[in-house]
Design a protein around this motif. Structure first.
Motif, PDB file in Angstrom:
ATOM      1  N   ALA A  64       0.833  -1.208   0.000  1.00 53.31           N
ATOM      2  CA  ALA A  64       0.000   0.000   0.000  1.00 53.31           C
ATOM      3  C   ALA A  64       0.866   1.255   0.000  1.00 53.31           C
ATOM      4  O   ALA A  64       2.009   1.236   0.440  1.00 53.31           O
ATOM      5  N   ALA A  65       0.299   2.328  -0.480  1.00 50.02           N
ATOM      6  CA  ALA A  65       0.968   3.623  -0.429  1.00 50.02           C
ATOM      7  C   ALA A  65       0.573   4.302   0.877  1.00 50.02           C
ATOM      8  O   ALA A  65      -0.586   4.615   1.094  1.00 50.02           O
ATOM      9  N   SER A  66       1.555   4.486   1.747  1.00 46.38           N
ATOM     10  CA  SER A  66       1.295   5.170   3.013  1.00 46.38           C
ATOM     11  C   SER A  66       2.225   6.369   3.100  1.00 46.38           C
ATOM     12  O   SER A  66       2.789   6.800   2.103  1.00 46.38           O
ATOM     13  N   ASP A  68       5.112   6.462   4.513  1.00 50.51           N
ATOM     14  CA  ASP A  68       6.508   6.054   4.404  1.00 50.51           C
ATOM     15  C   ASP A  68       6.685   5.170   3.172  1.00 50.51           C
ATOM     16  O   ASP A  68       6.628   3.940   3.251  1.00 50.51           O
ATOM     17  N   LEU A  69       6.898   5.803   2.029  1.00 50.44           N
ATOM     18  CA  LEU A  69       6.991   5.066   0.771  1.00 50.44           C
ATOM     19  C   LEU A  69       8.182   4.119   0.721  1.00 50.44           C
ATOM     20  O   LEU A  69       8.107   3.061   0.097  1.00 50.44           O
ATOM     21  N   SER A  70       9.274   4.441   1.383  1.00 53.16           N
ATOM     22  CA  SER A  70      10.417   3.534   1.370  1.00 53.16           C
ATOM     23  C   SER A  70      10.095   2.252   2.134  1.00 53.16           C
ATOM     24  O   SER A  70      10.495   1.164   1.719  1.00 53.16           O
ATOM     25  N   ALA A  71       9.362   2.361   3.239  1.00 55.55           N
ATOM     26  CA  ALA A  71       8.943   1.159   3.978  1.00 55.55           C
ATOM     27  C   ALA A  71       7.967   0.337   3.143  1.00 55.55           C
ATOM     28  O   ALA A  71       8.015  -0.894   3.161  1.00 55.55           O
ATOM     29  N   ASP A  72       7.092   1.009   2.408  1.00 58.24           N
ATOM     30  CA  ASP A  72       6.141   0.311   1.544  1.00 58.24           C
ATOM     31  C   ASP A  72       6.872  -0.457   0.451  1.00 58.24           C
ATOM     32  O   ASP A  72       6.533  -1.599   0.140  1.00 58.24           O
ATOM     33  N   GLU A  73       7.884   0.172  -0.125  1.00 64.61           N
ATOM     34  CA  GLU A  73       8.657  -0.495  -1.176  1.00 64.61           C
ATOM     35  C   GLU A  73       9.402  -1.708  -0.608  1.00 64.61           C
ATOM     36  O   GLU A  73       9.453  -2.761  -1.239  1.00 64.61           O
ATOM     37  N   LEU A  74       9.953  -1.574   0.582  1.00 64.63           N
ATOM     38  CA  LEU A  74      10.632  -2.710   1.218  1.00 64.63           C
ATOM     39  C   LEU A  74       9.658  -3.847   1.497  1.00 64.63           C
ATOM     40  O   LEU A  74      10.010  -5.021   1.332  1.00 64.63           O
ATOM     41  N   PRO A 101       9.483  -5.916  -7.575  1.00 65.46           N
ATOM     42  CA  PRO A 101       8.532  -5.216  -6.713  1.00 65.46           C
ATOM     43  C   PRO A 101       7.791  -4.148  -7.512  1.00 65.46           C
ATOM     44  O   PRO A 101       8.379  -3.483  -8.355  1.00 65.46           O
ATOM     45  N   ARG A 102       6.518  -4.042  -7.288  1.00 68.86           N
ATOM     46  CA  ARG A 102       5.722  -3.004  -7.931  1.00 68.86           C
ATOM     47  C   ARG A 102       5.479  -1.845  -6.977  1.00 68.86           C
ATOM     48  O   ARG A 102       5.061  -0.797  -7.361  1.00 68.86           O
ATOM     49  N   GLY A 103       5.746  -2.095  -5.717  1.00 67.32           N
ATOM     50  CA  GLY A 103       5.721  -1.031  -4.734  1.00 67.32           C
ATOM     51  C   GLY A 103       4.352  -0.484  -4.402  1.00 67.32           C
ATOM     52  O   GLY A 103       3.348  -1.152  -4.587  1.00 67.32           O
ATOM     53  N   PRO A 104       4.337   0.733  -3.921  1.00 71.39           N
ATOM     54  CA  PRO A 104       3.113   1.332  -3.407  1.00 71.39           C
ATOM     55  C   PRO A 104       1.995   1.419  -4.449  1.00 71.39           C
ATOM     56  O   PRO A 104       2.213   1.824  -5.576  1.00 71.39           O
ATOM     57  N   VAL A 105       0.813   0.997  -4.008  1.00 71.95           N
ATOM     58  CA  VAL A 105      -0.390   1.036  -4.838  1.00 71.95           C
ATOM     59  C   VAL A 105      -1.390   1.929  -4.143  1.00 71.95           C
ATOM     60  O   VAL A 105      -1.663   1.760  -2.958  1.00 71.95           O
ATOM     61  N   ASN A 106      -1.938   2.880  -4.861  1.00 75.04           N
ATOM     62  CA  ASN A 106      -2.931   3.761  -4.280  1.00 75.04           C
ATOM     63  C   ASN A 106      -4.093   3.854  -5.247  1.00 75.04           C
ATOM     64  O   ASN A 106      -4.046   4.573  -6.226  1.00 75.04           O
ATOM     65  N   ASN A 107      -5.140   3.072  -4.979  1.00 74.01           N
ATOM     66  CA  ASN A 107      -6.330   3.106  -5.821  1.00 74.01           C
ATOM     67  C   ASN A 107      -7.560   2.839  -4.965  1.00 74.01           C
ATOM     68  O   ASN A 107      -7.462   2.673  -3.757  1.00 74.01           O
TER      69      ASN A 107
END
Length: 124
Positions: A64-66, A68-74, A101-107
């Protein structure tokens, strides 16, 4: 829970379909990298398909996109690694597994969509 069961079922159906490539979806609980029994079942089915067709496997992790984007990517990276590791345990040669990794998703449906790893089995 009903929605999760539906999406899990759709992921299994997609994985069993005869088309190329086959997709499987593994879901995680929020902020988790733990594989539960349904997740292990999906990974096992993807591994069986990959082994049966001597296929390459692409593993894409999401989070999820929160704030802390770096934590989300990890988290997305860790989820992909956990699934890739289980695929290897289930017999898929590690050289045939590609992690991304596709990382943060915000939808709109981000709560569920962001807690997944997609496994794509591509015949060679």
């Amino acid at each position: 829970m009903r929605r999760l069961s539906l999406l899990l079922g759709l992921g299994l159906l997609a994985g069993c379909a005869g088309g190329h490539p086959a997709k499987f979806v593994v879901f995680f609980t929020q902020n988790s990298t733990q594989l539960d029994t349904p997740a292990q079942t999906v990974i096992s089915q993807a591994a069986q398909r990959a082994l049966a067709h001597n296929a390459t496997v692409r593993v894409e992790g999401y989070a999820a996109a929160s704030k802390d984007l770096s934590a989300d990517e990890l988290l997305a990276i860790d989820r992909a690694k956990i699934v890739a590791r289980q695929l290897a345990v289930d017999g898929v040669d590690a050289s045939r597994i590609r992690q991304q990794p596709r990382g943060p998703v915000n939808n709109e449906d981000g709560a569920l969509a962001s807690r997944r790893v997609e496994i794509e089995v591509v015949r060679n």
